[in-house]
Design a protein around this motif. Sequence first.
Motif, PDB file in Angstrom:
ATOM      1  N   LEU A 281     -14.391  41.610  18.542  1.00  0.00           N
ATOM      2  CA  LEU A 281     -13.826  42.036  19.825  1.00  0.00           C
ATOM      3  C   LEU A 281     -13.970  41.008  20.933  1.00  0.00           C
ATOM      4  O   LEU A 281     -13.525  41.255  22.058  1.00  0.00           O
ATOM      5  CB  LEU A 281     -14.504  43.345  20.271  1.00  0.00           C
TER       6      LEU A 281
ATOM      7  N   LYS B 251     -10.133  48.507  22.495  1.00  0.00           N
ATOM      8  CA  LYS B 251     -10.377  47.112  22.127  1.00  0.00           C
ATOM      9  C   LYS B 251     -10.288  46.925  20.613  1.00  0.00           C
ATOM     10  O   LYS B 251      -9.781  45.909  20.134  1.00  0.00           O
ATOM     11  CB  LYS B 251     -11.744  46.660  22.641  1.00  0.00           C
TER      12      LYS B 251
ATOM     13  N   ASP C 232     -11.297  41.178  25.428  1.00  0.00           N
ATOM     14  CA  ASP C 232     -11.670  41.642  26.763  1.00  0.00           C
ATOM     15  C   ASP C 232     -10.676  41.200  27.820  1.00  0.00           C
ATOM     16  O   ASP C 232     -10.419  41.920  28.790  1.00  0.00           O
ATOM     17  CB  ASP C 232     -13.064  41.128  27.144  1.00  0.00           C
TER      18      ASP C 232
END
Length: 514
Positions: free
Chosen positions: A368, A356, A372
Amino acid sequence: MTSSIATSEGPPTGLALHLPETAFTRSGVEFRPHDDVWHWTDGPFRLHLDFGKVEVHAAFLRDSLKHTLLVFAKRSSASHVINLFNVFQHFLALRVGAAPLVSITAQEVSNYAARLQDHEKWRVGTLNVLLQKWAALSLCGVEPDCTRYLRERRKPGNEKGAAVRTRDPEVGPFSEAEYSALYKAVDAAYGSGEVPRWIAVLTRLLFACGGRISQYASLKMSDLAGRQAPFVLSLPQVKTREVHSRVSFKEFDLSPQTGRLVLEHIEDLKSRGFDDNAPLFPATVVMTRGPREQLRSKGDLFFGHCTRDALSRAFMGIVNPIAPPTERLAFGPTPVAPKRFRYTFGTRLAEEGASKAVIAEGLGHADLQNVDVYFEASPKIIENIDKAMDPQLAPLAQAFKGRLIADEEHSTHRGAPGSRIIDFRVSKAPVGSCGCKGEGCGFSRPTACYTCFKFEPWLDAPHDKVLRRLQDERKRAEGDERLAAINDDAIRAVREVIAECAQANEQRRSGGAA
């Protein structure tokens, strides 16, 4: 709750503030807040706000809106100011049939939220940013119950990543088959003169860097480092809270082929009189009729640059007509938009096992929270989409685009240096000729030649040996499906050449027998 129906022409309680004669944006652009139209170009962004179209009952509401947006104009990006103005206009537009607005109450905002579709609920959060600042400045027009209601109400954010998560065939990432077909379609169109060089350059860079279109609009010729491999592109970063997009950069390594293409583009621009400080995609080159008006003065760092929207429109206007078909849309053309390249860049990184943090770094995200989604789609679904598409797209996307010839005597350059193409791994006999004598080509011979429109394969050449070599290499890489598939287009092209040779030989035999 306080009624917002007009009862008098006077403003409600609030401070009467005066707009300054002039003001400056975060990047130093001067404008006149008193004007009914705010219009300026800030880096790759163009702002145009027409307050004359803000339909409110009393002028003080319009003035309060100006005061509030003035604060954001001084501190935030042009795109953020545009979003705030647009959400207020949207709020007014959904009041169709309501009494004239003289103040914004909790009931007004509640009614607005109720009228929004599920995918539009995020607008309430954007409106909240505007109205909270409006109230904090003690300006007329926003009732206390409104800001209190907004603070207590859950405000859904803009749903991020739905197009990526669902692999939307119109606005999501390209599939592997679409990626390959689009790459080849643009290359072929550029080679045949159907599209200009800047289109081929921008397409390659969109695939290579995954940037936002505003980043490419900010590029200058000097951002390419190196006059031979390795080539490194310094891509300007946006959404960094800096004064403009050319304060911070992220470096991307370019393939030798892409680097040479960008370099050729730069040399061509220099021959037209552009210098190193000129934009990589000049407005006068991108916009075929030229810009309708000069948006910047010559002293502006972004003088001659396209705006984000102008570059995006020009790119889509040229690429969409040549877009290859996709099975996911019943063999209609693949919709092409800059954002799809960015989604594809992130998706491919995830599929290749990147973390990530690596994906966030590659896409220029500060955290981040937005990456996802690249891990949420099942790899099996992606695999099934690509496997279903490949055989169905094959008859529509012919891999061999060259011209079969009898022998070297029939080639374009007849034995000129660099024109013969030989695969010494299988034979010393040439497999064909290059229509450009191999000039400026950094691709691997002869594998890449079979999919090139400049390739002139010879009729009696060892194409079958080339095919066996490619098939053997594919078998050795079967542990990594993506690596194994690298030369699938070339394999398909060699098979098509072999088939054309067989057909030509059959016709030759038939003609001799007659």
